[in-house]
Design a protein around this motif. Structure first.
Motif, PDB file in Angstrom:
ATOM      1  N   ASP A 472       0.835  -1.210   0.000  1.00  0.00           N
ATOM      2  CA  ASP A 472       0.000   0.000   0.000  1.00  0.00           C
ATOM      3  C   ASP A 472       0.864   1.251   0.000  1.00  0.00           C
ATOM      4  O   ASP A 472       0.596   2.208  -0.708  1.00  0.00           O
ATOM      5  CB  ASP A 472      -0.895   0.009   1.250  1.00  0.00           C
ATOM      6  N   ARG A 473       1.918   1.188   0.814  1.00  0.00           N
ATOM      7  CA  ARG A 473       2.777   2.372   0.930  1.00  0.00           C
ATOM      8  C   ARG A 473       3.427   2.742  -0.384  1.00  0.00           C
ATOM      9  O   ARG A 473       3.648   3.920  -0.666  1.00  0.00           O
ATOM     10  CB  ARG A 473       3.883   2.098   1.972  1.00  0.00           C
ATOM     11  N   VAL A 474       3.768   1.724  -1.176  1.00  0.00           N
ATOM     12  CA  VAL A 474       4.399   2.039  -2.462  1.00  0.00           C
ATOM     13  C   VAL A 474       3.354   2.146  -3.571  1.00  0.00           C
ATOM     14  O   VAL A 474       3.691   2.174  -4.756  1.00  0.00           O
ATOM     15  CB  VAL A 474       5.477   1.001  -2.847  1.00  0.00           C
ATOM     16  N   GLY A 475       2.080   2.172  -3.166  1.00  0.00           N
ATOM     17  CA  GLY A 475       1.017   2.401  -4.137  1.00  0.00           C
ATOM     18  C   GLY A 475       0.651   1.177  -4.963  1.00  0.00           C
ATOM     19  O   GLY A 475       0.094   1.284  -6.049  1.00  0.00           O
ATOM     20  N   LEU A 476       0.974  -0.012  -4.456  1.00  0.00           N
ATOM     21  CA  LEU A 476       0.665  -1.221  -5.214  1.00  0.00           C
ATOM     22  C   LEU A 476      -0.496  -2.004  -4.609  1.00  0.00           C
ATOM     23  O   LEU A 476      -0.821  -3.096  -5.082  1.00  0.00           O
ATOM     24  CB  LEU A 476       1.906  -2.126  -5.291  1.00  0.00           C
ATOM     25  N   GLY A 477      -1.123  -1.440  -3.572  1.00  0.00           N
ATOM     26  CA  GLY A 477      -2.209  -2.151  -2.887  1.00  0.00           C
ATOM     27  C   GLY A 477      -3.320  -2.581  -3.837  1.00  0.00           C
ATOM     28  O   GLY A 477      -3.608  -3.781  -3.971  1.00  0.00           O
ATOM     29  N   PRO A 478      -3.939  -1.629  -4.540  1.00  0.00           N
ATOM     30  CA  PRO A 478      -5.056  -1.978  -5.424  1.00  0.00           C
ATOM     31  C   PRO A 478      -4.623  -2.950  -6.530  1.00  0.00           C
ATOM     32  O   PRO A 478      -5.342  -3.884  -6.869  1.00  0.00           O
ATOM     33  CB  PRO A 478      -5.455  -0.623  -6.036  1.00  0.00           C
ATOM     34  N   TRP A 479      -3.403  -2.730  -7.046  1.00  0.00           N
ATOM     35  CA  TRP A 479      -2.908  -3.602  -8.118  1.00  0.00           C
ATOM     36  C   TRP A 479      -2.747  -5.031  -7.610  1.00  0.00           C
ATOM     37  O   TRP A 479      -3.136  -5.992  -8.270  1.00  0.00           O
ATOM     38  CB  TRP A 479      -1.571  -3.056  -8.623  1.00  0.00           C
ATOM     39  N   ALA A 480      -2.182  -5.172  -6.393  1.00  0.00           N
ATOM     40  CA  ALA A 480      -1.991  -6.508  -5.822  1.00  0.00           C
ATOM     41  C   ALA A 480      -3.340  -7.184  -5.613  1.00  0.00           C
ATOM     42  O   ALA A 480      -3.497  -8.374  -5.897  1.00  0.00           O
ATOM     43  CB  ALA A 480      -1.220  -6.410  -4.512  1.00  0.00           C
ATOM     44  N   ASP A 481      -4.332  -6.398  -5.165  1.00  0.00           N
ATOM     45  CA  ASP A 481      -5.690  -6.947  -4.979  1.00  0.00           C
ATOM     46  C   ASP A 481      -6.223  -7.489  -6.292  1.00  0.00           C
ATOM     47  O   ASP A 481      -6.728  -8.605  -6.365  1.00  0.00           O
ATOM     48  CB  ASP A 481      -6.635  -5.844  -4.482  1.00  0.00           C
ATOM     49  N   ALA A 482      -6.073  -6.670  -7.335  1.00  0.00           N
ATOM     50  CA  ALA A 482      -6.613  -7.058  -8.641  1.00  0.00           C
ATOM     51  C   ALA A 482      -5.896  -8.286  -9.197  1.00  0.00           C
ATOM     52  O   ALA A 482      -6.479  -9.077  -9.928  1.00  0.00           O
ATOM     53  CB  ALA A 482      -6.486  -5.889  -9.621  1.00  0.00           C
ATOM     54  N   ARG A 483      -4.654  -8.445  -8.821  1.00  0.00           N
ATOM     55  CA  ARG A 483      -3.874  -9.589  -9.312  1.00  0.00           C
ATOM     56  C   ARG A 483      -4.116 -10.865  -8.507  1.00  0.00           C
ATOM     57  O   ARG A 483      -3.529 -11.896  -8.787  1.00  0.00           O
ATOM     58  CB  ARG A 483      -2.381  -9.259  -9.218  1.00  0.00           C
ATOM     59  N   GLY A 484      -4.929 -10.740  -7.459  1.00  0.00           N
ATOM     60  CA  GLY A 484      -5.205 -11.936  -6.657  1.00  0.00           C
ATOM     61  C   GLY A 484      -4.360 -11.996  -5.397  1.00  0.00           C
ATOM     62  O   GLY A 484      -4.101 -13.072  -4.870  1.00  0.00           O
ATOM     63  N   GLY A 485      -3.890 -10.845  -4.926  1.00  0.00           N
ATOM     64  CA  GLY A 485      -3.195 -10.812  -3.638  1.00  0.00           C
ATOM     65  C   GLY A 485      -1.736 -11.199  -3.727  1.00  0.00           C
ATOM     66  O   GLY A 485      -1.122 -11.135  -4.793  1.00  0.00           O
ATOM     67  N   LEU A 486      -1.225 -11.645  -2.588  1.00  0.00           N
ATOM     68  CA  LEU A 486       0.215 -11.871  -2.473  1.00  0.00           C
ATOM     69  C   LEU A 486       0.702 -13.080  -3.273  1.00  0.00           C
ATOM     70  O   LEU A 486       1.903 -13.258  -3.458  1.00  0.00           O
ATOM     71  CB  LEU A 486       0.592 -12.046  -1.004  1.00  0.00           C
ATOM     72  N   ASP A 487      -0.249 -13.918  -3.724  1.00  0.00           N
ATOM     73  CA  ASP A 487       0.180 -15.095  -4.470  1.00  0.00           C
ATOM     74  C   ASP A 487       0.395 -14.808  -5.950  1.00  0.00           C
ATOM     75  O   ASP A 487       0.801 -15.698  -6.710  1.00  0.00           O
ATOM     76  CB  ASP A 487      -0.849 -16.219  -4.319  1.00  0.00           C
ATOM     77  N   ALA A 488       0.151 -13.573  -6.367  1.00  0.00           N
ATOM     78  CA  ALA A 488       0.307 -13.235  -7.780  1.00  0.00           C
ATOM     79  C   ALA A 488       1.751 -13.480  -8.222  1.00  0.00           C
ATOM     80  O   ALA A 488       2.688 -13.078  -7.527  1.00  0.00           O
ATOM     81  CB  ALA A 488      -0.061 -11.775  -7.996  1.00  0.00           C
ATOM     82  N   PRO A 489       1.942 -14.138  -9.375  1.00  0.00           N
ATOM     83  CA  PRO A 489       3.314 -14.342  -9.855  1.00  0.00           C
ATOM     84  C   PRO A 489       3.849 -13.061 -10.499  1.00  0.00           C
ATOM     85  O   PRO A 489       3.069 -12.257 -11.009  1.00  0.00           O
ATOM     86  CB  PRO A 489       3.154 -15.433 -10.917  1.00  0.00           C
ATOM     87  N   VAL A 490       5.153 -12.874 -10.455  1.00  0.00           N
ATOM     88  CA  VAL A 490       5.732 -11.685 -11.100  1.00  0.00           C
ATOM     89  C   VAL A 490       6.481 -12.056 -12.379  1.00  0.00           C
ATOM     90  O   VAL A 490       6.898 -11.191 -13.126  1.00  0.00           O
ATOM     91  CB  VAL A 490       6.689 -10.917 -10.159  1.00  0.00           C
ATOM     92  N   GLY A 491       6.614 -13.374 -12.618  1.00  0.00           N
ATOM     93  CA  GLY A 491       7.282 -13.814 -13.847  1.00  0.00           C
ATOM     94  C   GLY A 491       8.796 -13.794 -13.719  1.00  0.00           C
ATOM     95  O   GLY A 491       9.351 -13.226 -12.775  1.00  0.00           O
ATOM     96  N   GLU A 492       9.443 -14.458 -14.706  1.00  0.00           N
ATOM     97  CA  GLU A 492      10.898 -14.507 -14.694  1.00  0.00           C
ATOM     98  C   GLU A 492      11.451 -13.096 -14.863  1.00  0.00           C
ATOM     99  O   GLU A 492      11.070 -12.382 -15.780  1.00  0.00           O
ATOM    100  CB  GLU A 492      11.377 -15.412 -15.827  1.00  0.00           C
ATOM    101  N   ARG A 493      12.336 -12.708 -13.994  1.00  0.00           N
ATOM    102  CA  ARG A 493      12.899 -11.350 -13.970  1.00  0.00           C
ATOM    103  C   ARG A 493      11.817 -10.283 -14.018  1.00  0.00           C
ATOM    104  O   ARG A 493      12.003  -9.188 -14.540  1.00  0.00           O
ATOM    105  CB  ARG A 493      13.872 -11.134 -15.135  1.00  0.00           C
TER     106      ARG A 493
END
Ligand SMILES: Nc1ncnc2c1ncn2[C@@H]1O[C@H](COP(=O)(O)OP(=O)(O)OP(=O)(O)O)[C@@H](O)[C@H]1O
Ligand SMILES: [Mg+2]
Length: 607
Positions: A472-493
């Motif tokens: 949230d502090r870095v402004g990624l809260g809503p994005w993380a929610d939309a991606r399905g929370g903390l389990d969202a993959p970020v991909g290779e590199r």
């Protein structure tokens, strides 16, 4: 240096002995089997009472069995020893890699590095398996066979010894001559092909966009053809050497016949014994045939060893901070191999920073040169970062801002004096400095794991709530929610997230860790001005509120009311810029003009 790597690749005598013993027994069984068979068949032709044959019959059966059993045991024992040793080599290499990364690996191509660390390291297992083992086994077998034949017929033994010597010399010289180039070329070409393929796959989007895929594919095809040519040359070498040995083994038989024939004619040597001494060379040559192959393997192993050594140097290159070169009171732990075998790093004995939670930084006449660079990227820098300072570092591209950040985090070696909390960093373990001075790099690395894992390694005790709060502090809260929370993959590199998001994840990581001094190398590159402004404002406001120290490198406008000082780097030289002076900030198209309220109101102590 390659020698120390190769020494690490060879299991010690105690571990290698079972494999060598089993191998020798198997090879001797093969020779004895041929001798017993030759004797049995010729003796049987004389039609003696069956009783006279029973010993030879038992011998044939026994040797046939022991040959196979010992061969199996040899494989088991020697591969076990080689694989265990490979684990030691790998540990040692990773230790070396960690020691020189990241600054020391800048010049190594990733694909080639991969080929070296995987393929070439695998080749090192050939040292015990295909070099040492066959040499020892062949040597032992030859000596025992010659002695055995000498007991039956000394002239035959002399012929065997002579032809074996010729075969070994000719075979080894031929193999060495022919293989010297092909083995070295082979390893290099394998690396080049691997580098080209990795390069192609990783940059496919760019290549497609510029319609350059065919050219790159052509390059891969050329490298592949090169590799194939080198491989067939090696196969040809091996074939030629094997043919020479076969011819010599035939020659040994042909020469033995006239040499021992007089003894047979005079009755000094029986028919079955004649068959035995004439045919035994065939079996001995089969065993000795492994020697030229061992010479080839030795060339291959050495070429791979050199490649591994040059990719992952055992000596830390100039300019790179050596994480282990700190007087630790335990010299032995740094000996290659042994340290790896013991898994030894000695953080407990390395000096640590005094427990002053928030140290000031002090740089005096600090210069830094990247490994392999012609000149210093940072020259004679004096800088004081007081506790609670929030310093913005400006300057044109290539001026040395990232270099300064890398020096502060002790990735790049410096000359001059750099103190953290009043302690000279050259007397500190680099890891201790990094625990205090955290760096958010310009091009952050994300692991191919979930968002959670990418944050957790900064502080593995953090709860999900804490992780979400920092996002949230870095402004990624809503994005993380939309991606399905903390389990969202970020991909290779981090291919599944945008550049700006990757940077914010990396910032979140650093915030989670709570470094007393945080160095941010362009944390807002890749963000739109509004988000960038908000993010930097948030980081600096938080730092102001909790009194932590921040050094932020930025191309873009930083809210000057939140910074205590500004410095500017140009061509590696640093100078202080008054906070309230308008300075054209490079890279922001003339818009980055700082205006200030209350300059100096919060100015930290500056030496
Ligand atoms: N790994 C490296 N190896 C060799 N030289 C390097 C390396 N990284 C940077 N340099 C060189 O050091 C100098 C300073 O580079 P640095 O990355 O510190 O610039 P910068 O101010 O951060 O630029 P930018 O704003 O573009 O990020 C440049 O001349 C650069 O080419
Ligand atoms: Mg930079």
């Amino acid at each position: 240096m390659t020698r120390s790597l190769l020494r690490t690749a060879q299991p010690d005598a105690r571990r290698a002995a079972p494999g060598i013993a089993a191998g020798s027994l198997s090879a001797l069984s093969a020779v004895a089997l041929l001798a017993a068979s030759a004797y049995l068949i010729t003796r049987a032709a004389e039609q003696p009472p069956i009783l006279y044959l029973s010993l030879a019959v038992v011998g044939v059966r026994a040797f046939a069995l022991t040959r196979a059993v010992f061969r199996y045991l040899e494989r088991l024992a020697s591969h076990d020893a080689a694989f265990r040793q490979l684990a030691v080599v790998r540990t040692e290499l990773y230790r070396r890699l960690v020691r020189v990364a990241p600054a020391g690996l800048g010049r190594t191509d990733r694909g080639d590095l991969l080929a070296r660390v995987v393929g070439d390291v695998d080749t090192l297992q050939d040292l015990p398996l295909r070099v040492v083992q066959p040499l020892v086994v062949s040597g032992l077998t030859s000596v025992v066979a010659v002695v055995g034949v000498a007991l039956v017929s000394p002239p035959a033994a002399a012929v065997l010894a002579g032809t074996l010597t010729v075969a070994l010399v000719v075979g080894c010289v031929a193999a060495d001559r022919l293989a010297r180039r092909s083995e070295r070329m082979l390893a290099a070409r394998r690396g080049a092909l691997s580098a080209a393929v990795v390069d192609l796959v990783q940059n496919l989007d760019v290549l497609v966009a510029f319609e350059a895929v065919d050219a790159r594919l052509g390059r891969v095809a050329t490298l592949d053809a090169d590799l194939r040519r080198a491989s067939s040359r090696r196969a040809l070498t091996a074939g030629v050497v094997a043919a020479v040995l076969s011819a010599l083994s035939g020659a040994a038989v042909l020469v033995t016949i006239p040499v021992v024939a007089p003894a047979v004619a005079s009755g000094g040597l029986s028919g079955p014994a004649f068959a035995l001494v004439v045919l035994v060379p065939l079996a001995v040559f089969e065993v000795v045939g492994a020697v030229p192959t061992a010479v080839l393997a030795w060339r291959r192993v050495r070429a791979s060893g050199e490649r591994v050594d040059s990719a992952v140097p055992s000596e830390v290159p100039d300019g790179v901070v050596d994480d282990e070169a700190v007087p630790s009171g335990d010299g032995d732990a740094h000996e290659p191999g042994r340290a790896a075998a013991a898994g030894a790093t000695t953080p407990a004995t390395q000096p640590a920073l005094p427990p002053a939670a928030r140290p000031a930084l002090r740089l005096r006449d600090v210069s830094a040169t990247w490994p392999g660079a012609a000149g210093p990227a940072l020259r004679g820098v004096d800088l004081d970062v007081a506790v609670g300072d929030r310093i913005v570092v400006e300057g044109p591209s290539g001026a040395g801002k990232t270099t300064l950040a890398s020096v502060l985090a002790r990735f790049v070696e410096h000359t001059g004096r750099y103190e953290v909390g009043g302690v000279d960093t050259s007397t500190l373990a680099p890891a201790a400095v990094r625990a205090t001075v955290g760096l958010v790099e310009q091009a952050p690395y994300l692991f191919d794991e979930s968002l959670r894992q990418n944050l957790l390694f900064a502080r593995d005790t953090a709860t999900d709530d804490e992780l979400l709060a920092v996002l949230d502090r870095v402004g990624l809260g809503p994005w993380a929610d939309a991606r399905g929370g903390l389990d969202a993959p970020v991909g290779e590199r981090g291919v599944l997230v945008s550049g700006g998001q990757a940077q914010r994840i990396s910032l979140a990581r650093a915030l989670l860790r709570g470094f007393p001094v945080l160095v941010l190398d362009e944390p807002t590159a890749g963000l739109d001005p509004e988000t960038a402004g908000r993010l930097v404002r948030d980081v600096l406001t938080t730092a102001r509120d909790d009194g932590s120290t921040v050094v932020v490198v930025s191309h873009v406008e930083v809210p000057v009311e939140l910074v205590t000082r500004r410095v500017r780097i140009e061509a590696g030289r640093l100078r202080e810029v008054p906070v309230d002076v308008e300075v054209e900030v490079a890279g922001s198209a003339g818009s980055g003009v700082a205006s200030i309220a209350e300059p100096g109101a919060e100015r930290g102590a500056c030496g």
